[in-house]
Design an enzyme around this catalytic site. Sequence first.
Site, PDB file in Angstrom:
ATOM      1  N   HIS A 109      -6.630   1.910  -7.312  1.00 19.53           N
ATOM      2  CA  HIS A 109      -6.456   0.466  -7.479  1.00 19.53           C
ATOM      3  C   HIS A 109      -5.963  -0.219  -6.205  1.00 19.53           C
ATOM      4  CE1 HIS A 109      -2.117   1.376  -8.495  1.00 19.53           C
ATOM      5  NE2 HIS A 109      -1.940   0.205  -7.899  1.00 19.53           N
ATOM      6  N   ASP A 139      -7.124   7.096 -11.179  1.00 23.40           N
ATOM      7  CA  ASP A 139      -6.520   6.221 -10.163  1.00 23.40           C
ATOM      8  C   ASP A 139      -6.220   6.954  -8.862  1.00 23.40           C
ATOM      9  OD1 ASP A 139      -5.814   3.767  -9.220  1.00 23.40           O
ATOM     10  OD2 ASP A 139      -3.785   3.790 -10.027  1.00 23.40           O
ATOM     11  N   SER A 213       2.731   1.536  -4.736  1.00 26.45           N
ATOM     12  CA  SER A 213       1.476   2.127  -5.192  1.00 26.45           C
ATOM     13  C   SER A 213       0.843   3.020  -4.134  1.00 26.45           C
ATOM     14  CB  SER A 213       0.472   1.032  -5.559  1.00 26.45           C
ATOM     15  OG  SER A 213       0.650   0.606  -6.869  1.00 26.45           O
TER      16      SER A 213
END
Length: 450
Positions: A109, A139, A213
């Site tokens: 992402h 992911d 992230s």
Amino acid sequence: MKTKFSLLSAAILTASLTMMPAISQAAIPMAVDGQSVPSLAPMLERTTPAVVAVAVTGTHVSKQKIPDAFRYFFGPNAPQERVQERPFRGLGSGVIIDANKGYIVTNNHVIDGADEILIGLHDGREIEAKLIGSDAESDIALLQIKAKNLVAVKRADSDELRVGDFAVAIGNPFGLGQTVTSGIVSAMGRSGLGIEMLENFIQTDAAINSGNSGGALVNLNGDLIGINTAIVAPGGGNVGIGFAIPANMVNNLVDQIIEHGEVRRGVLGVSGRDLTNELAQGFGLDTQHGGFVDQVMTDSAADKAGIKAGDIITSVNGRKIKSFQELRAKVATMGAGAKVEFGLIRDGDEETVTAILGEASQTIEAAAGAVHPMLAGATLENNDDGVEITDIAQNSPAAASGLQKGDVIVGVNRSSIDDLKSLKATLKDQQGAVALKIKRGKSSLYLVLR
């Protein structure tokens, strides 16, 4: 669909992998003024050069179906849908896992939809990266750069982790710059959260915030145990519950991407559910952990291995599992053709069987429950029109919703659906009841999920 979980949106750094040290090794000594004091500084000095910043630019494209009344008003040549393009910039982080080949792992992402990916190295260099491959369901993405004098991390055996082991998160929360936080592993095998299609998360209380992230969760040796991916953030900040993708799961996916340029997902060929206390009592079992098999697909890997409906799968390659979701995530991130040993309980007796996994071919086996609770029990597959229900378990929530084998989901409320990715993304943004537009044979109908 209302959810209290949010994906992290921005940057992070990374670290390395191998086995977690014993608790007795937790204090890393450092000499200060002739005295030995605990410090993580020596480990971090070795680890941080392997952490990179990931800056992306691109364009988000959204499609919305134009109502029939509007099209009728403007005639047969009116457009079928409205397309909007919105430029974006994003920040994230990655981990160098191979210094010689320049391989970097990050979250899918972070780079999804990017036209340009720029890597910022610890020494100040900025280098454009190439996307080797990615897997949206788990992911994970693999990048590559061409550069000399890189530093890579080691990779830990995340299956050896225990609740209570120390963990360190390295990242760039809120764009502040490189930040290190520490805590412990607070849970293992977290699933059913609706964050990803495939979930088998490490949970930690090391402070993780927006901006972490794609970064790393490391042990006290500086070895990578997971890639930080999501947080519980009811107020938008850290509340002590963060989630990371286990290093072993990352390894399986990266190996497939390097070999094939894509993930060739393994399939066992079963649908099922978590082993609940009620089921355990009904079967007279002492254990309450494992995956209960509702159905075995004909001629599947499970069928050929001798797995039967009513079996309770308790381990994968000798490692105990807690839930059916954990089973599904472990199997789906192993490559097609992998030889896997399953421990199971049948009629109160423990048995072991070996299966050769089939190939998913874009099928998300029994993954529908992660998309929406009322889709649990359905097997979903992309086709030319949308998302097809290729199988459905009797007495499942999906069957109770009115779905049938062969149905094709082509829309949610007013939004059109092209594939599993868009179905999940659209349902994630919905609250309360949603209407699925279904193509059934030559007819179209709506089914309401509550």
